[in-house]
Design a protein around this motif. Sequence first.
Motif, mmCIF file in Angstrom:
data_model
loop_
_atom_site.group_PDB
_atom_site.id
_atom_site.type_symbol
_atom_site.label_atom_id
_atom_site.label_comp_id
_atom_site.label_asym_id
_atom_site.label_seq_id
_atom_site.Cartn_x
_atom_site.Cartn_y
_atom_site.Cartn_z
ATOM 1 N N LEU A 28 -3.956 5.108 -13.519
ATOM 2 C CA LEU A 28 -4.481 5.994 -12.489
ATOM 3 C C LEU A 28 -3.598 7.232 -12.358
ATOM 4 C CD1 LEU A 28 -6.744 6.037 -10.429
ATOM 5 C CD2 LEU A 28 -5.157 5.115 -8.743
ATOM 6 N N SER A 29 -2.301 7.007 -12.448
ATOM 7 C CA SER A 29 -1.353 8.100 -12.314
ATOM 8 C C SER A 29 -1.572 9.153 -13.401
ATOM 9 C CB SER A 29 0.064 7.530 -12.375
ATOM 10 O OG SER A 29 0.985 8.553 -12.508
ATOM 11 N N ILE A 30 -1.810 8.680 -14.636
ATOM 12 C CA ILE A 30 -2.063 9.622 -15.728
ATOM 13 C C ILE A 30 -3.345 10.414 -15.473
ATOM 14 C CG2 ILE A 30 -2.773 9.754 -18.147
ATOM 15 C CD1 ILE A 30 -0.636 8.035 -18.902
ATOM 16 N N LEU A 31 -4.381 9.695 -15.110
ATOM 17 C CA LEU A 31 -5.674 10.328 -14.845
ATOM 18 C C LEU A 31 -5.535 11.370 -13.736
ATOM 19 C CD1 LEU A 31 -8.472 9.656 -16.041
ATOM 20 C CD2 LEU A 31 -8.980 8.569 -13.840
ATOM 21 N N ARG B 61 0.826 -1.201 0.000
ATOM 22 C CA ARG B 61 0.000 0.000 0.000
ATOM 23 C C ARG B 61 0.873 1.269 0.000
ATOM 24 N NH1 ARG B 61 -0.441 3.697 3.670
ATOM 25 N NH2 ARG B 61 -2.308 4.969 3.810
ATOM 26 N N ASP B 62 1.917 1.258 0.824
ATOM 27 C CA ASP B 62 2.815 2.415 0.870
ATOM 28 C C ASP B 62 3.513 2.607 -0.471
ATOM 29 O OD1 ASP B 62 2.027 2.537 3.428
ATOM 30 O OD2 ASP B 62 4.003 2.301 4.346
ATOM 31 N N ARG B 63 3.893 1.495 -1.089
ATOM 32 C CA ARG B 63 4.547 1.587 -2.405
ATOM 33 C C ARG B 63 3.610 2.220 -3.414
ATOM 34 N NH1 ARG B 63 7.332 -3.185 -5.374
ATOM 35 N NH2 ARG B 63 8.336 -1.458 -6.439
ATOM 36 N N PHE B 64 2.370 1.778 -3.400
ATOM 37 C CA PHE B 64 1.365 2.264 -4.335
ATOM 38 C C PHE B 64 1.172 3.769 -4.168
ATOM 39 C CE2 PHE B 64 -3.200 2.989 -5.267
ATOM 40 C CZ PHE B 64 -3.235 2.549 -6.576
ATOM 41 N N LEU B 65 0.961 4.180 -2.934
ATOM 42 C CA LEU B 65 0.697 5.591 -2.653
ATOM 43 C C LEU B 65 1.914 6.455 -2.986
ATOM 44 C CD1 LEU B 65 -1.238 7.620 -1.562
ATOM 45 C CD2 LEU B 65 -0.656 6.958 0.761
ATOM 46 N N THR B 66 3.086 6.009 -2.563
ATOM 47 C CA THR B 66 4.295 6.789 -2.828
ATOM 48 C C THR B 66 4.526 6.932 -4.329
ATOM 49 O OG1 THR B 66 5.206 5.814 -0.819
ATOM 50 C CG2 THR B 66 6.735 7.016 -2.207
ATOM 51 N N SER B 67 4.304 5.851 -5.070
ATOM 52 C CA SER B 67 4.545 5.903 -6.510
ATOM 53 C C SER B 67 3.549 6.802 -7.227
ATOM 54 C CB SER B 67 4.460 4.509 -7.122
ATOM 55 O OG SER B 67 5.351 3.661 -6.482
ATOM 56 N N LEU B 68 2.354 6.929 -6.682
ATOM 57 C CA LEU B 68 1.395 7.841 -7.306
ATOM 58 C C LEU B 68 1.756 9.293 -7.014
ATOM 59 C CD1 LEU B 68 -2.156 6.298 -6.873
ATOM 60 C CD2 LEU B 68 -0.779 6.486 -8.924
ATOM 61 N N LEU B 69 2.449 9.530 -5.912
ATOM 62 C CA LEU B 69 2.788 10.911 -5.533
ATOM 63 C C LEU B 69 4.083 11.386 -6.178
ATOM 64 C CD1 LEU B 69 1.795 11.015 -1.764
ATOM 65 C CD2 LEU B 69 0.618 12.014 -3.719
ATOM 66 N N ILE B 70 4.996 10.467 -6.416
ATOM 67 C CA ILE B 70 6.300 10.862 -6.955
ATOM 68 C C ILE B 70 6.183 11.678 -8.247
ATOM 69 C CG2 ILE B 70 8.415 9.942 -8.030
ATOM 70 C CD1 ILE B 70 8.483 7.881 -5.780
ATOM 71 N N CYS C 48 6.080 11.543 -17.251
ATOM 72 C CA CYS C 48 6.669 11.373 -18.577
ATOM 73 C C CYS C 48 6.656 9.893 -18.945
ATOM 74 C CB CYS C 48 8.088 11.932 -18.625
ATOM 75 S SG CYS C 48 9.275 10.939 -17.738
ATOM 76 N N LEU C 49 6.930 9.595 -20.189
ATOM 77 C CA LEU C 49 6.818 8.229 -20.693
ATOM 78 C C LEU C 49 7.592 7.227 -19.833
ATOM 79 C CD1 LEU C 49 5.791 6.347 -22.901
ATOM 80 C CD2 LEU C 49 7.840 6.859 -24.208
ATOM 81 N N SER C 50 8.854 7.548 -19.501
ATOM 82 C CA SER C 50 9.658 6.587 -18.735
ATOM 83 C C SER C 50 9.053 6.354 -17.356
ATOM 84 C CB SER C 50 11.093 7.075 -18.555
ATOM 85 O OG SER C 50 11.453 7.960 -19.541
ATOM 86 N N THR C 51 8.522 7.427 -16.757
ATOM 87 C CA THR C 51 7.908 7.268 -15.447
ATOM 88 C C THR C 51 6.676 6.382 -15.545
ATOM 89 O OG1 THR C 51 8.655 9.494 -14.965
ATOM 90 C CG2 THR C 51 7.086 8.534 -13.445
ATOM 91 N N PHE C 52 5.889 6.635 -16.591
ATOM 92 C CA PHE C 52 4.686 5.832 -16.814
ATOM 93 C C PHE C 52 5.060 4.350 -16.931
ATOM 94 C CE2 PHE C 52 1.838 3.874 -19.990
ATOM 95 C CZ PHE C 52 0.656 3.941 -19.289
ATOM 96 N N VAL C 53 6.078 4.070 -17.737
ATOM 97 C CA VAL C 53 6.490 2.683 -17.948
ATOM 98 C C VAL C 53 6.967 2.052 -16.644
ATOM 99 C CG1 VAL C 53 8.185 1.210 -19.083
ATOM 100 C CG2 VAL C 53 7.054 3.019 -20.368
ATOM 101 N N ILE C 54 7.723 2.827 -15.874
ATOM 102 C CA ILE C 54 8.285 2.239 -14.656
ATOM 103 C C ILE C 54 7.185 1.988 -13.618
ATOM 104 C CG2 ILE C 54 8.947 4.199 -13.199
ATOM 105 C CD1 ILE C 54 11.384 1.546 -14.190
ATOM 106 N N ILE C 55 6.174 2.856 -13.564
ATOM 107 C CA ILE C 55 5.064 2.600 -12.631
ATOM 108 C C ILE C 55 4.328 1.331 -13.059
ATOM 109 C CG2 ILE C 55 2.910 3.467 -11.648
ATOM 110 C CD1 ILE C 55 3.870 6.247 -11.980
ATOM 111 N N TRP C 56 4.110 1.216 -14.341
ATOM 112 C CA TRP C 56 3.445 0.023 -14.884
ATOM 113 C C TRP C 56 4.213 -1.231 -14.484
ATOM 114 C CZ3 TRP C 56 0.168 0.171 -19.784
ATOM 115 C CH2 TRP C 56 -0.273 -1.099 -20.121
#
Lengths: 85, 644
Positions: B624-627, B421-430, B606-614
């Motif tokens: 969700l991050s894009i939205l 859960r912490d990983r999810f939340l932190t990654s959405l905020l970064i 950015c694209l690389s961030t999107f890919v790495i979150i995926w």
Amino acid sequence: MAGQLIRLIEAPQGRPLRIVNIIGGHGIRRRLRALGFHPGDLIERNSDALFGGPILVKNLSTEVSVAVGRGIAQKIMVEVVDGQS
Amino acid sequence: MASPDRPLIVFVGQPNSGKSTLFNAISGYRAQTANFPGTTVTHTHSEVYVGGQIIRIVDLPGTYSLNPADPAEKAALAHLFQEPPDLIINVIDASLLGRSLELTLELLEMEQPLVVALNMIDLAEKKGIKINREKLENLLGIPVIATVANRGWGIKELISCSLDCLKKRDCRPKAPSWTGDVEKHIQSLAESIPEDFHCVHNRRFTAIKLIEAGETFCHEILKEIRPELMQRVEVVRNQLELLRHLPAFEILAAERHHLALKLFESVAKVERGKRIGLEEKIDSILMHPVLGYPGLILIFSLFFFLIFLIGNPLEGILLRPWSWLTAWIQQQSWPSFFLAFMDGLIQGIGGGLAIVLPYFLPLLFLMSFLEDLGYLSRAAFLLDALMHRIGLHGKSVPSFILGFGCNVPAIMSTRILESPRDRFLTSLLIPFIPCSARTAIILAIIAFFLGPWWAMGFYFFQLIIVALVGNLLSLFLKEPSPGLILEIPSLKIPSLKTVFSKVIWQLRSFVQFAWPIIIAGSIGLSFLQLARADIWINWALSPLIKGVLGLPINLGITLIFGFLRKELSLLMMLQALGIEYHSLPEVLTRSQLVVFTAFVSLFIPCLSTFVIIWREISRRAALLSILLNISVATFVAFLLRLII
Ligand SMILES: Nc1nc2c(ncn2[C@@H]2O[C@H](COP(=O)(O)OP(=O)(O)OP(=O)(O)O)[C@@H](O)[C@H]2O)c(=O)[nH]1
Ligand SMILES: [Mg+2]
């Protein structure tokens, strides 16, 4: 106060304390052990972050410093050790 | 699998013991290092040619014990267990010898060829710890080499000793035995494990892991093929627990702890009453319960101003030849196709060089300095309470700070968080943290044209947005996060050499990966303009660009490219408006400059961030991050338009 069992969160700063027991779940006990905090070890409470932040504890024999949240500090039972040793 | 002609050597050790530094000393700078436990979260491979042969070396994430707790540790152990190396190099922080030996003892249990690198001998001496290396070697029964990785001391000896172990010398240790009754129970379990069941290395070690590890892949296999043996494991575990009135894993840990203590006492002498060093003095201010906070704000502001103070004049100097070149190209009577190509090329190269690098470089230096000093974990300590407000705790702070450099490694670094859960939340905020690309945009637009104080305000404003979004998200992710337990490594004054090699390494990856995208993007835009295709895209985006944000329609296309690299939006802005950098304020009002910068820097990872979150978290998180970013950016930019 020496010899009395207290929670780390109630313990005084800057005096040697002995860990008597950790009353948390397995996860916490495992983690603290892995970081080098075992029952029987001498530690010292060094500094408290403001606004209810974590507590900095140092293991006096290995010199490892660890920041633990207040919730965790509730679960670490210690006794104050008399100064001379 | 390990192969005889290209032997495999892996570095294993507790976090922050210097594994990556050693690895780099042997293979050239290619693994990230920092004074923070948990810098390496994935493995790095390299092949080196030494002593007439090729060896493969692998740097692993640090692990406190062989019972993993977070995804990074799990990765380390999966590697160690699934691809048995020809040799393990156990890297030890000599200044924390007593604790480090516990992992060493665990490694001995594997009975695999092992060499100990007694690293950070310099720190140990500073602390007044004298270690008798030969005695340690004798007691452990394996070679022990003293090293100071960041100065390259002892590397040669370590390599030649490792080669010896691969060729002739027997470096296979014998597992230490434990106190009578514990040992007896372990032995009896080991004997009931079939010879051919080599889940991990040897039967005794398998038995130990079955008893103490929560769920390993051994349990899985065992459940499949030998369900009756699982019952046997339960029985032995219960017997042990009855014997000592402790959970089984603690009984075994205590055995190691006592052995480690005995070892430590017989090989190390500690002189107390040493002088308080410079590091301790600085540290007592940085970690001071009151002074720590002004210190944090000061460091943060200094960080920002230094980047501006160095980047701004540099940008001014570098811009001149670039605008001269652009003007010259436009005067040429080349065929329009070639002209478009050259224009895009020069915009891309020049923009990267003159507008991005001047801010990127000082940022790299300062980040590198803070990381090596050990400030990341200190900031985590100070900001823990604040992070509770957004449903996280201090352990996420280092990831956020890394985000100021680049969001991609920042998201990787969330692997040290135990809770998904912490990983999810932190990654959405970064993605809301202004990375170096966005810092360049903020400084090049806001600071350059409106002044540094505006930019500073903008920077803080972005942090407030992070906090607000965090607050909002944590409403939906109620589950409480477990408390903070984070090691604070000793403060280390960074050596110039490490800082430099780190900067050069990061610069190289910018030149290799980011710059080509910037150049390709600029050329792409030139061609789109030539084909007049940009008009359609701009037209499609105009409700947002003109309607909501009140910006010139021409800027629509820059957003599309901003998804590739954030810097592109800035460079293309000039290209799209068809103006020179200095005439920007003549075309856009102050409010438009701020609105554009805010929108660009927030609107999408950015694209690389999107890919790495995926890849790191999930597809759901990436989408969700894009939205989330688009909604927040639109809302915030619209508000700014009304206010400013
Ligand atoms: N003084 C001193 N510092 C060292 C030595 N070796 C490494 N360091 C520093 O210690 C810090 C940690 O080094 P890393 O190589 O990142 O440690 P690591 O073991 O890879 O850490 P993780 O990846 O977090 O497990 C860095 O700041 C290094 O510059 C040494 O021998 N002496
Ligand atoms: Mg590392």
